[in-house]
Design an enzyme around this catalytic site. Structure first.
Site, PDB file in Angstrom:
ATOM      1  N   SER A 373      10.472  64.276  62.699  1.00 27.97           N
ATOM      2  CA  SER A 373       9.206  63.910  62.071  1.00 27.97           C
ATOM      3  C   SER A 373       8.013  64.087  62.981  1.00 27.97           C
ATOM      4  O   SER A 373       6.934  64.473  62.540  1.00 27.97           O
ATOM      5  CB  SER A 373       9.265  62.451  61.604  1.00 27.97           C
ATOM      6  OG  SER A 373      10.277  62.287  60.644  1.00 27.97           O
ATOM      7  N   CYS A 374       8.173  63.736  64.254  1.00 25.73           N
ATOM      8  CA  CYS A 374       6.981  63.704  65.091  1.00 25.73           C
ATOM      9  C   CYS A 374       7.316  64.030  66.544  1.00 25.73           C
ATOM     10  O   CYS A 374       8.437  63.811  67.008  1.00 25.73           O
ATOM     11  CB  CYS A 374       6.294  62.354  65.001  1.00 25.73           C
ATOM     12  SG  CYS A 374       7.413  60.960  65.078  1.00 25.73           S
ATOM     13  N   ASN A 586       2.335  58.344  68.301  1.00 28.51           N
ATOM     14  CA  ASN A 586       2.399  59.615  67.576  1.00 28.51           C
ATOM     15  C   ASN A 586       1.273  59.710  66.561  1.00 28.51           C
ATOM     16  O   ASN A 586       0.283  58.974  66.633  1.00 28.51           O
ATOM     17  CB  ASN A 586       3.754  59.740  66.878  1.00 28.51           C
ATOM     18  CG  ASN A 586       3.922  58.697  65.786  1.00 28.51           C
ATOM     19  OD1 ASN A 586       3.559  57.539  65.979  1.00 28.51           O
ATOM     20  ND2 ASN A 586       4.439  59.090  64.634  1.00 28.51           N
ATOM     21  N   LEU A 587       1.428  60.574  65.609  1.00 26.12           N
ATOM     22  CA  LEU A 587       0.418  60.795  64.582  1.00 26.12           C
ATOM     23  C   LEU A 587       0.145  59.545  63.762  1.00 26.12           C
ATOM     24  O   LEU A 587      -0.972  59.336  63.290  1.00 26.12           O
ATOM     25  CB  LEU A 587       0.888  61.925  63.664  1.00 26.12           C
ATOM     26  CG  LEU A 587      -0.009  62.271  62.482  1.00 26.12           C
ATOM     27  CD1 LEU A 587      -1.320  62.829  62.967  1.00 26.12           C
ATOM     28  CD2 LEU A 587       0.688  63.248  61.566  1.00 26.12           C
ATOM     29  N   CYS A 588       1.149  58.708  63.570  1.00 23.66           N
ATOM     30  CA  CYS A 588       0.998  57.548  62.681  1.00 23.66           C
ATOM     31  C   CYS A 588       1.198  56.222  63.395  1.00 23.66           C
ATOM     32  O   CYS A 588       1.392  55.191  62.750  1.00 23.66           O
ATOM     33  CB  CYS A 588       1.960  57.667  61.505  1.00 23.66           C
ATOM     34  SG  CYS A 588       1.759  59.202  60.567  1.00 23.66           S
ATOM     35  N   THR A 589       1.194  56.222  64.709  1.00 21.97           N
ATOM     36  CA  THR A 589       1.179  55.054  65.603  1.00 21.97           C
ATOM     37  C   THR A 589       2.437  54.194  65.565  1.00 21.97           C
ATOM     38  O   THR A 589       2.389  53.054  66.014  1.00 21.97           O
ATOM     39  CB  THR A 589      -0.072  54.156  65.366  1.00 21.97           C
ATOM     40  OG1 THR A 589       0.100  53.371  64.200  1.00 21.97           O
ATOM     41  CG2 THR A 589      -1.347  54.982  65.306  1.00 21.97           C
ATOM     42  N   GLU A 590       3.569  54.723  65.059  1.00 23.46           N
ATOM     43  CA  GLU A 590       4.774  53.892  65.072  1.00 23.46           C
ATOM     44  C   GLU A 590       5.780  54.299  66.148  1.00 23.46           C
ATOM     45  O   GLU A 590       6.747  53.578  66.387  1.00 23.46           O
ATOM     46  CB  GLU A 590       5.461  53.918  63.692  1.00 23.46           C
ATOM     47  CG  GLU A 590       6.329  55.131  63.401  1.00 23.46           C
ATOM     48  CD  GLU A 590       5.560  56.321  62.876  1.00 23.46           C
ATOM     49  OE1 GLU A 590       6.178  57.214  62.274  1.00 23.46           O
ATOM     50  OE2 GLU A 590       4.324  56.365  63.067  1.00 23.46           O
ATOM     51  N   PRO A 774       4.735  55.306  57.901  1.00 27.17           N
ATOM     52  CA  PRO A 774       3.916  55.049  56.701  1.00 27.17           C
ATOM     53  C   PRO A 774       4.631  55.316  55.380  1.00 27.17           C
ATOM     54  O   PRO A 774       4.263  54.753  54.365  1.00 27.17           O
ATOM     55  CB  PRO A 774       2.739  56.019  56.859  1.00 27.17           C
ATOM     56  CG  PRO A 774       2.745  56.433  58.268  1.00 27.17           C
ATOM     57  CD  PRO A 774       4.163  56.358  58.734  1.00 27.17           C
ATOM     58  N   THR A 777       4.838  59.690  51.351  1.00 26.36           N
ATOM     59  CA  THR A 777       5.372  60.493  50.250  1.00 26.36           C
ATOM     60  C   THR A 777       6.781  60.093  49.849  1.00 26.36           C
ATOM     61  O   THR A 777       7.117  60.165  48.668  1.00 26.36           O
ATOM     62  CB  THR A 777       5.352  61.992  50.612  1.00 26.36           C
ATOM     63  OG1 THR A 777       5.724  62.156  51.975  1.00 26.36           O
ATOM     64  CG2 THR A 777       3.979  62.573  50.417  1.00 26.36           C
ATOM     65  N   ILE A 778       7.635  59.697  50.782  1.00 31.35           N
ATOM     66  CA  ILE A 778       8.992  59.341  50.366  1.00 31.35           C
ATOM     67  C   ILE A 778       8.996  58.058  49.539  1.00 31.35           C
ATOM     68  O   ILE A 778       9.894  57.858  48.714  1.00 31.35           O
ATOM     69  CB  ILE A 778       9.968  59.238  51.555  1.00 31.35           C
ATOM     70  CG1 ILE A 778       9.581  58.140  52.536  1.00 31.35           C
ATOM     71  CG2 ILE A 778      10.103  60.577  52.250  1.00 31.35           C
ATOM     72  CD1 ILE A 778      10.650  57.875  53.598  1.00 31.35           C
TER      73      ILE A 778
END
Length: 978
Positions: A373-374, A586-590, A774, A777-778
């Site tokens: 994913s990232c 990462n892109l989504c901070t997790e 986040p 979409t899933i």
């Protein structure tokens, strides 16, 4: 004399409704038969015996029925057929009548009864011909309700509109759905058709009609999805040459036939890996469960069709269950018992109990299975390294990876360049290049490239970094498409609390600060401040910490960036402290993984448990959750070995540490199932206990996998190897930060002592195990609220790359119906109040609490729930903060609260415009008000750590706040992580 098995079958009614969606279900262990007209009846073996007996009579004459041989043969063959289906579906399921007929033919041949079998085949063919002929006759017969008309087929010829088939499709779509009317769909759809209409537009008319009714009855979303399935079946099965006119009731038969053809075609078209041909495709085809097509909402199915299904020349060649099996097969490629594992993985995915992340769904089983994913990278302070990092971004983004870049090492504006005896232009011009690269190289042509740049708060360029997303100023020093995030040390937050000064440095003058954290960072930073005061540091700047903090919050409010993330808790609680430093998220901070310039690009592999699916009879089903998590951890670990790596350093890092990130979604749905309001202590407690269970089972599963496959290579020296679990690492953070600056609940309910011992002695398969992404979409695919989010609105129109969709809260509607309150007036009230129930007088107070929307939930509840989850997670969580009528004071308190509560990161700030707030306020014009009193969640803070908010200028925050573009709420492009 013959009898079709279907003709001997009882005409008993459909199964009872058994869940909130009104979908029919099979009792455990029960087999059912789908008849040709779509009705479903219980499986009755005696009907098979009768049909075979009459087949023998037709061949051997009237004495056959009395023959002992015939009776014994029929009895034995019937038992074999029954055993075959029970072996295939031990937990029950549905069988199409034609599949039973196929088995009768096969068993007769195997028994040596060739004459009977031949006669049986001829009988079937003749009656199939008669049914086709009757169908043609029916087409020409006038329908009593609708006028006859013709349709224009793809080749330009005309044919009569098959209204009878339309009735069948609509009937199937509405079957078992409470509150859904077939006639309402048919009447309106027929009004929209005209003589000569394109054949493909008939389905479009049905779909559009059904979707307009969603706001009145949420179950129409399932009906709409089922109508859309008719288009999907025609497209995919037509391409595969299987059965383009199949209805849903036919799919129990045709799914099994379609899978082998699909795999073969996909390999021929170089869309699917040839390795998938090595599976037992007949076995896997028979494992597909056609009824699971009925679980989809319209948004979920349309999203799959538009963006996930494999296509050839814009023709989708996948159907939902084939799609899930392709993903499962790709993840089972290196398993010893690959068919059994593929079926296990398929059943988990198709049940919606768990869903892999978008890159895994995109690419599993394909020629380039980029499933991760990232990616996290650190950019070095030299031109070769900077442009090498940008090239890495391009390659990783090409194959659908989200990116997080640590830019802190790059020297600041005005720093000395020894090689040229000149001065640096700072980090911003390079960020502009990285921004444009993300735009140029999108994620495999499936979604926009996405990257987030991180910078530590002491960097000389931090003030300009804060302004990167502004729409004013020199556009050459702006990055309008790049996400940005502050990487904030604890020392800075302490200086904000104490209203002290803060010093900015260029990293080439203070190179070791980048790799330090906790007390070691504080000591070294203060040492450099002393050197600066003595004139021994070339370039520095002193600012008031509170002024910089105010600017950080101001830019966050104005532009949505940079996000605020905290360096020290990410490092001090990292299990991998011995192996490196966490330099960014990462892109989504997790994701919080180690990176090192030129050596390690961190990789994370994500998937999410659907928490709502694990609430049974109003309680969290721990046994089911443990089973789900165990299989999910295995699937995630498989990603690491199967994954296609576009950059070698990412492969080395991933194989060395084997990090994965299991998260959750549907948290709000799980609260609804339990009748719990998000703004309540009960919700906080559920956040705690549910995440504790996920954490316990995930760590246990990784430990058990280590015993089967071996420990990850850098296990020794990790916190795991010392028996320090995520719940224990809070103590490390408190010791470094100081107990006065942290308040985290540390209660627990599981037997952590035994698991701690097991991990310490037997090891872990994965360096990191959990992260809450986040799921933008899933969660759409599975039809639940994303991640840990509160409900955005109870009725609104959602936009994403698949179009616009009416979203209505089904839990609210069903509650209102139960109380006799759901009518057109209520629909209009919800529209007027923008999805809020708070000012609708007819709605009872208990429902107003349960159905409060995101901006009606006080931030303290969001932060406290996140704090309870964070204590169990070895990585972080994508945490959006919702603040209505935002101003400097509210933002100040909320973000201090986040740091004080031990959070590692925050994500988007969702700020609601004041003009919007006015209609939907709860009390005295204020939604989710944040106070500076004890209710703010900071009442336990020491006197020295009280929020300093008095001199934050309210005028710096506009009266009507813009709503930042954000994942899955109002920005159709921002769905980059999942």
């Amino acid at each position: 004399m013959h009898t079709d098995i279907e003709q001997t079958t009882s005409t008993s009614s459909h199964a009872d409704l058994s869940n909130n969606n009104g979908l029919s279900a099979t009792a455990p262990g029960q087999l059912r038969v789908i008849k040709r007209n779509g009705t479903v009846v219980p499986f009755d073996a005696s009907k098979i015996a009768i049909a075979m007996t009459k087949a023998f009579l037709a061949v051997e004459g009237g004495t056959a029925a009395a023959s002992t041989r015939v009776r014994e043969t029929v009895d034995n063959l019937t038992k074999q057929i029954t055993a075959t289906f029970k072996r295939r579906m031990p937990s029950g399921g549905t069988i199409h009548i034609e599949e039973i007929q196929d088995q009768v033919e096969l068993i007769l041949m195997r028994a040596g009864e060739q004459k009977v079998a031949r006669d049986y085949v001829l009988y079937r063919e003749e009656h199939a011909r008669l049914r086709r002929a009757q169908k043609e006759v029916n087409k020409t017969e006038a329908d009593p309700d609708y006028p006859a008309m013709s349709v224009t087929q793809a080749d330009g010829t005309r044919a009569p509109l098959d209204i009878a088939r339309m009735r069948t499709i609509v009937s199937e779509a509405c079957a078992g759905l409470a509150g859904v009317e077939e006639k309402a769909i048919l009447d309106e759809a027929m009004r929209n058709l005209y003589d000569g209409v394109a054949e493909k537009d008939v389905n479009t008319s049905l779909v559009i009609t059904a979707r307009t009714l969603v706001e009145k009855e949420p179950n129409y979303t399932y009906a709409t999805a089922r109508l859309l399935l008719d288009k999907l079946r025609a497209e995919a099965l037509g391409f595969l040459g299987v059965a383009p006119s199949a209805t849903q009731s036919d799919m129990e038969l045709y799914y099994a036939r379609a899978l082998p053809v699909y795999i073969q075609k996909g390999v021929e078209l170089e869309l699917i890996s040839p390795e998938l041909l090595n599976f037992d495709l007949d076995k896997l085809g028979k494992a597909l469960i056609a009824d699971r097509d009925l679980q989809f909402t319209y948004l979920g199915l349309q999203t799959l069709y538009d963006r996930y299904f494999i296509h050839s020349d814009s023709t989708r060649i996948e159907l939902p269950q084939i799609f899930f099996m392709r993903v499962a097969m790709g993840l089972a490629l290196q398993e010893d018992k690959r068919e059994e594992r593929a079926i296990e993985f398929y059943r988990l995915l198709s049940s919606f109990d768990y869903m892999s992340s978008t890159p895994t769904l995109f690419n599993s089983g394909t020629l380039r299975p980029q499933l991760s994913s990232c990616y996290l990278t650190t950019v070095p302070d030299d031109l070769h390294g900077i442009y090498g990092a940008i090239q890495d971004n391009a390659m990783l983004s090409k194959f659908a990876g989200g990116l997080g870049n640590d830019w802190t090492p790059v020297r600041g504006l005005g720093a000395y360049i020894k090689g040229t005896n000149g001065k640096s232009q700072g980090v911003v011009p390079f960020l502009k290049v990285a921004n444009d690269t993300a735009v140029a190289v999108n994620q495999g042509g499936k979604r926009k490239g996405a990257v987030c740049a991180y910078l530590e708060t002491w960097h000389m360029d931090v003030e300009e970094f804060l302004e990167l997303r502004k729409n004013t100023g020199d556009d050459r020093r702006r990055t309008h498409d790049m996400n940005t995030a502050n990487w904030v040390p604890d020392l800075f937050m302490k200086r904000v609390f104490e209203d002290q000064e803060w010093t900015l440095f260029s990293p080439n003058d203070v190179p070791d600060l980048h790799d330090l954290y906790g007390k070691a960072f504080e000591e070294r930073y203060e040492h450099y401040e002393q050197l600066a005061a003595q004139g021994k540091v070339r370039l520095f700047k002193t600012v008031r910490a509170l002024d910089l903090w105010r600017k950080m919050l101001g830019m966050l409010f104005e532009t949505g960036h940079p996000w605020i993330t905290f360096k020290d808790p990410c490092n001090l609680r990292s299990p991998q402290q011995h192996a490196g430093v966490v330099h960014s998220s990462n892109l989504c901070t997790e994701i919080t993984l180690n990176t090192k310039a030129g050596d390690e690009i961190a990789v994370c592999n994500l998937g999410s448990v659907n928490l709502a699916q694990h609430i049974v009879n109003g309680k969290l089903d721990l046994a089911k959750l443990e089973k789900t998590v165990s299989t999910a951890i295995r699937m995630l670990d498989n990603v690491i070995d199967i994954n296609y790596y576009a950059v070698d350093t990412s492969k080395q890092s991933n194989l060395r540490h084997r990090p994965i990130g299991l998260g959750i979604m549907g948290f709000q749905d799980a609260l609804y199932e339990q009748r719990i309001a998000y703004s309540s202590q009960a919700a906080v407690d559920f956040a705690d206990t549910s995440m504790e269970a996920v954490s316990y089972y995930a760590i246990k599963a990784s430990c058990q996998l280590a015993q089967e496959r071996g420990k990850y290579s850098t296990f020794e020296g990790s916190l795991w190897s010392k028996g320090v679990l995520p719940i224990d690492s809070i103590d490390i953070l408190a010791q470094n930060r100081g107990e006065n600056y942290i308040k985290v609940d540390r209660s627990k309910t599981f037997d952590w002592d035994s698991l701690r011992t097991e991990v310490k002695t037997k090891g872990m398969r994965n360096s990191n195990v959990m992260a809450i992404a986040p799921t933008a979409t899933i969660s759409n695919i599975t039809g639940v609220t994303q991640s840990i989010e509160p409900t955005y609105q109870n009725l609104y129109v959602k936009s994403n790359l698949s179009g616009e969709f009416t979203v209505v809260n089904p839990y609210l509607v069903h509650d209102l119906k139960d109380r006799g309150l759901w009518d057109s007036v209520m629909v209009n009230d919800l529209k007027y109040y923008e999805g809020s129930v708070q000012k609708i007088d007819r709605i009872p107070e208990d429902m107003k609490a349960i159905y409060a929307t995101a901006f009606e939930v006080e931030p303290k509840w969001i932060v406290e729930s996140a704090s309870r989850r964070q204590k169990w997670i070895d990585q972080a969580q994508s945490l959006n903060l919702y603040i209505a009528g935002a101003n400097g004071k509210k933002l100040d308190i909320t973000y201090r609260m986040a740091w004080y509560s031990g959070l590692k990161t925050t994500y988007y700030l969702r700020a609601l415009a004041a003009t919007t707030t006015e209609k939907s306020t709860i009390n005295t014009g204020a939604l989710n008000a944040v106070s500076a009193t004890g209710n703010s969640g900071l009442s336990a803070a020491p006197a020295a750590a009280k929020p300093v908010v008095a001199d934050i200028e309210e005028a710096s925050f506009a009266e009507a706040a813009p709503v930042p573009k954000a994942c899955s709420i109002d920005n159709p492009d921002c769905e980059a992580c999942q």
